[in-house]
Scaffold this active site. Structure first.
Site, PDB file in Angstrom:
ATOM      1  N   HIS A 338       7.547 -55.586   5.832  1.00 36.06           N
ATOM      2  CA  HIS A 338       6.425 -55.565   6.771  1.00 36.06           C
ATOM      3  C   HIS A 338       5.907 -56.972   7.091  1.00 36.06           C
ATOM      4  CE1 HIS A 338       6.375 -51.278   5.842  1.00 36.06           C
ATOM      5  NE2 HIS A 338       5.613 -51.113   6.891  1.00 36.06           N
ATOM      6  N   GLU A 363      -0.918 -45.829 -19.838  1.00 38.01           N
ATOM      7  CA  GLU A 363      -0.197 -44.773 -20.562  1.00 38.01           C
ATOM      8  C   GLU A 363       1.038 -45.319 -21.289  1.00 38.01           C
ATOM      9  OE1 GLU A 363      -0.212 -40.827 -19.593  1.00 38.01           O
ATOM     10  OE2 GLU A 363      -1.753 -40.958 -18.024  1.00 38.01           O
ATOM     11  N   GLY A 364       0.839 -46.415 -21.952  1.00 40.41           N
ATOM     12  CA  GLY A 364       1.926 -47.066 -22.695  1.00 40.41           C
ATOM     13  C   GLY A 364       2.575 -48.125 -21.826  1.00 40.41           C
ATOM     14  N   SER A 366       5.123 -51.150 -20.482  1.00 41.16           N
ATOM     15  CA  SER A 366       6.593 -51.162 -20.395  1.00 41.16           C
ATOM     16  C   SER A 366       7.204 -51.587 -21.727  1.00 41.16           C
ATOM     17  CB  SER A 366       7.045 -52.126 -19.299  1.00 41.16           C
ATOM     18  OG  SER A 366       6.604 -51.651 -18.048  1.00 41.16           O
TER      19      SER A 366
END
Lengths: 391, 257
Positions: A338, A363-364, A366
């Site tokens: 873009h 949530e944890g 990487s």
């Protein structure tokens, strides 16, 4: 092997897609700017039944399996990730614990309201000193007669500002480490329960993360969720199964970015022709499409494994990790395709770019996902290797 | 309130129409409930919720139309009826559709029948009024507001740029215009429940209709797409010359004045 969804599921998926694309998405920019989801959108979201996604039919929900949930999550990923997160946190970690471990009395008390969206759920594990190292919890719960007295604080709690019911992890026996943590259902009106300030975030705007405090907070013993001491162990299972859902949400956002990019590449002309005719743009789009199909196949396979009751600790961590990495690289390519417009607030691309970043953290992280995967690889090896090979 | 809604399965408004061999190609196309019929379904559900009773959605078509009926059930209709003409009839027109529906509805004691103002495919807007005529009941088309009090009905209808207020009484057939309401999306629990709701399938035999009675009266001569819109023309020169030329062109070329 059959990769098709059932006709009912297709109908649900289509209905939610129409709703998201036509009702929610036109306001996604406004949600981001105001850091607020308009009340009428919340009302329509309740009416369409999205809050009851994880709740069995007998308690007023939809009660669909993980494949079904992922196919819906994929659609709600197609808009403001703040909106997606409000629903995802409620239907995932906010309600699944009660569905899986709640007593009949707890289910009857809370689930019908949670299915209709009148009771919003939140999950409170993270503390200032216990992020990735979740066992380092400092919040304590001490039994006193027919009550537990909670003391401590939590932060970055998604949905805290709108939630009515919190699943809270607190230490009940500090000598037992991970096995000394218990889950409690804490009503927002509990004495000594205080909701603190809401954080200003880079993305996921419209979804609020806040601090919460427990100051001699009283919780009746019947609000213990599951078995005392197994709170953290159970939380790990809830978090693991939920990871397939996160991957599905990232899949939806990636798909949306891909569609916007294909369209723009055909419309935007430079050097006298649409930029799609530039080989580099074609290659970007081919890579995006390949990433999306990989993520889609893997996400639904993990969801299917959850539905079969299989252990998905490793695969769910992989799906969460893969989903966040793919979403981030697709968001990056979408901005690139873009060009200047991709950096402007008038267009949705930069919003997804900001929203994508958290998926490698929440949530944890990487890194934690890789630890989980490696730990499972090690465990599998130790099971099969003969003792002579192990040093 | 015994409420019936006439529903038609139509092309998705986002589909590209392809004409080949004198016919519109349906292969691979998505189908939806005719959007005007969605207003009719929504109104029926709201009236039932307010006044009690039952909503039955009815369609004529083939097996494929079951999907649209299930969607109407998922929105909140109570029962569905598919009048399956797939094996008996090659084609339907406004006359045959209205006749079949009247044979089905004649002994149902419907208080209110709702239909879309037009179907977005054929666009005739005739089936509703023809059906009301065959049943010998009142009808009002292009309705944008419907208030029922006992058997008295107050209606606002769209009359192209203005609105007309009417009073009439049940039993009644109305056709829904855009603006009547905001149709709901089928909810997830609604879709689950729809599976268990009754869907009756009838054939012409079940309605004692002879194929000859419903022979179509309309002959389709040709089907073609509208011509490509030509580029507009920009007039030039000073303003008075442009006006003169415009008047001239409207008279000689467009022949509208």
């Amino acid at each position: 092997m059959d990769f098709r969804l059932s006709p009912d599921l297709m109908e649900m998926k289509n209905s939610i897609r129409d709703f998201i694309d036509n009702v929610v998405d036109p306001l996604a920019g406004q949600i981001d700017q105001d850091d607020h989801i308009p009340e009428h959108i919340m009302k329509l979201t309740k009416d369409i039944g999205l809050f009851g996604l994880s709740i069995p039919e007998e308690y007023g929900g939809t009660g669909i399996d993980m494949v079904g949930k992922c196919s819906i999550y994929e659609e709600i990923g197609r808009t403001s990730n703040g909106y997606t997160t409000v629903i995802g946190a409620h239907t995932g970690i906010g309600t699944v614990g009660i569905v899986d471990m709640g007593t009949e009395e707890q289910k009857r008390r809370y689930l019908p309201g949670m299915a209709s969206g009148d009771i919003i759920g939140a999950f409170a594990l993270t503390e200032p000193s216990a992020g990735s190292n979740a066992v380092a919890l400092k919040t304590t719960a001490v039994r006193k007669g027919d009550k537990y007295i909670l003391n401590g604080s939590k932060h970055y709690i998604t949905n805290a500002s709108i939630a009515d019911l919190f699943t809270v992890m607190a230490v009940t026996d500090s000598s037992k480490g991970a096995k000394g943590i218990t889950s409690f259902l804490v009503d927002k009106s509990a004495p000594g329960f205080i909701i603190g300030k809401t954080e200003e975030k880079m993305g996921l705007r419209g979804s609020h993360s806040s601090e919460i405090f427990f100051e001699d907070c009283e919780v009746p013993i019947e609000n213990v969720l599951g078995v005392e001491g197994l709170g953290y162990v159970n939380a790990l299972t809830i978090l693991a199964n939920g990871r397939a859902g996160l991957a599905a949400r990232n899949l939806g956002s990636s798909q949306k970015l891909f569609e916007l990019s294909v369209k723009y590449a055909h419309e935007r002309e430079q050097f006298g022709k649409p930029i799609f005719e530039q080989q580099i743009i074609q290659h970007y789009l081919a890579e995006m499409a390949m990433d999306i199909e990989t993520l889609r196949s893997f996400t639904y396979r993990v969801a299917w494994m959850v539905d079969q009751g299989m252990n998905v600790i490793k695969e769910a961590a992989m799906a969460k990790l893969l989903g966040s990495e793919i979403y981030n690289r697709i968001a990056d390519k979408a901005v690139q395709i873009h060009g200047g417009l991709g950096y402007m607030k008038d267009f949705p691309i930069e919003r997804y770019y900001r929203d994508a970043r958290i998926t490698k953290i929440y949530e944890g992280t990487s890194e934690i996902q890789k630890n989980i995967i490696a730990a499972q690889i090690h465990k599998e090896y130790m099971k099969t290797a003969s003792p002579a090979h192990i040093k | 309130m015994n409420i019936f809604v006439l529903v038609k399965r139509t092309f998705d408004t986002e589909e590209k129409i392809v004409v080949s061999g004198g016919k519109i190609q349906e292969d691979g196309a998505e189908f939806i409930i005719n959007p005007y019929d969605e207003y009719a379904i929504e109104e029926a559900i709201q009236k039932r919720d307010a006044l009690g009773g039952k909503v039955t959605v009815v369609t004529i078509g083939g097996e494929d139309a079951e999907k649209q009926l299930r969607t109407a059930l998922a929105m909140g209709a109570d029962e569905a009826v598919l009048i399956n003409t797939e094996d008996d009839l090659d084609e339907l027109d406004q006359y045959s559709s209205a006749y079949i529906l009247s044979e089905y509805l004649k002994d149902k004691e419907a208080d209110l029948i709702l239909a879309g103002n037009v179907a977005i495919d054929g666009g005739s807007g005739q089936v509703g009024p023809r059906l009301a005529d065959l049943l010998g009941i009142n009808y009002v088309t292009t309705v944008t507001s419907l208030e029922i009090d006992g058997t008295n009905v107050k209606i606002v209808r769209d009359i192209e740029g203005d609105s007309e207020v009417l009073e009439t009484s049940l039993p009644l057939l109305v056709t829904a215009q855009q603006g009547l309401n905001e149709p709901r999306y089928p909810s997830l629990p609604g879709i689950m429940k729809a599976k268990k709701k009754p869907l009756e399938e009838l054939e012409l035999d079940d309605l004692d209709i002879d194929e000859d009675d419903v022979e179509v009266k309309v002959e389709t001569v040709e089907i073609y797409l509208p011509p490509q819109k030509a580029a507009g023309r920009v007039l030039e020169g000073d303003l008075s010359a442009q006006v003169k030329e415009l008047v001239n062109l409207l008279h000689s070329e467009a022949k509208v004045i």
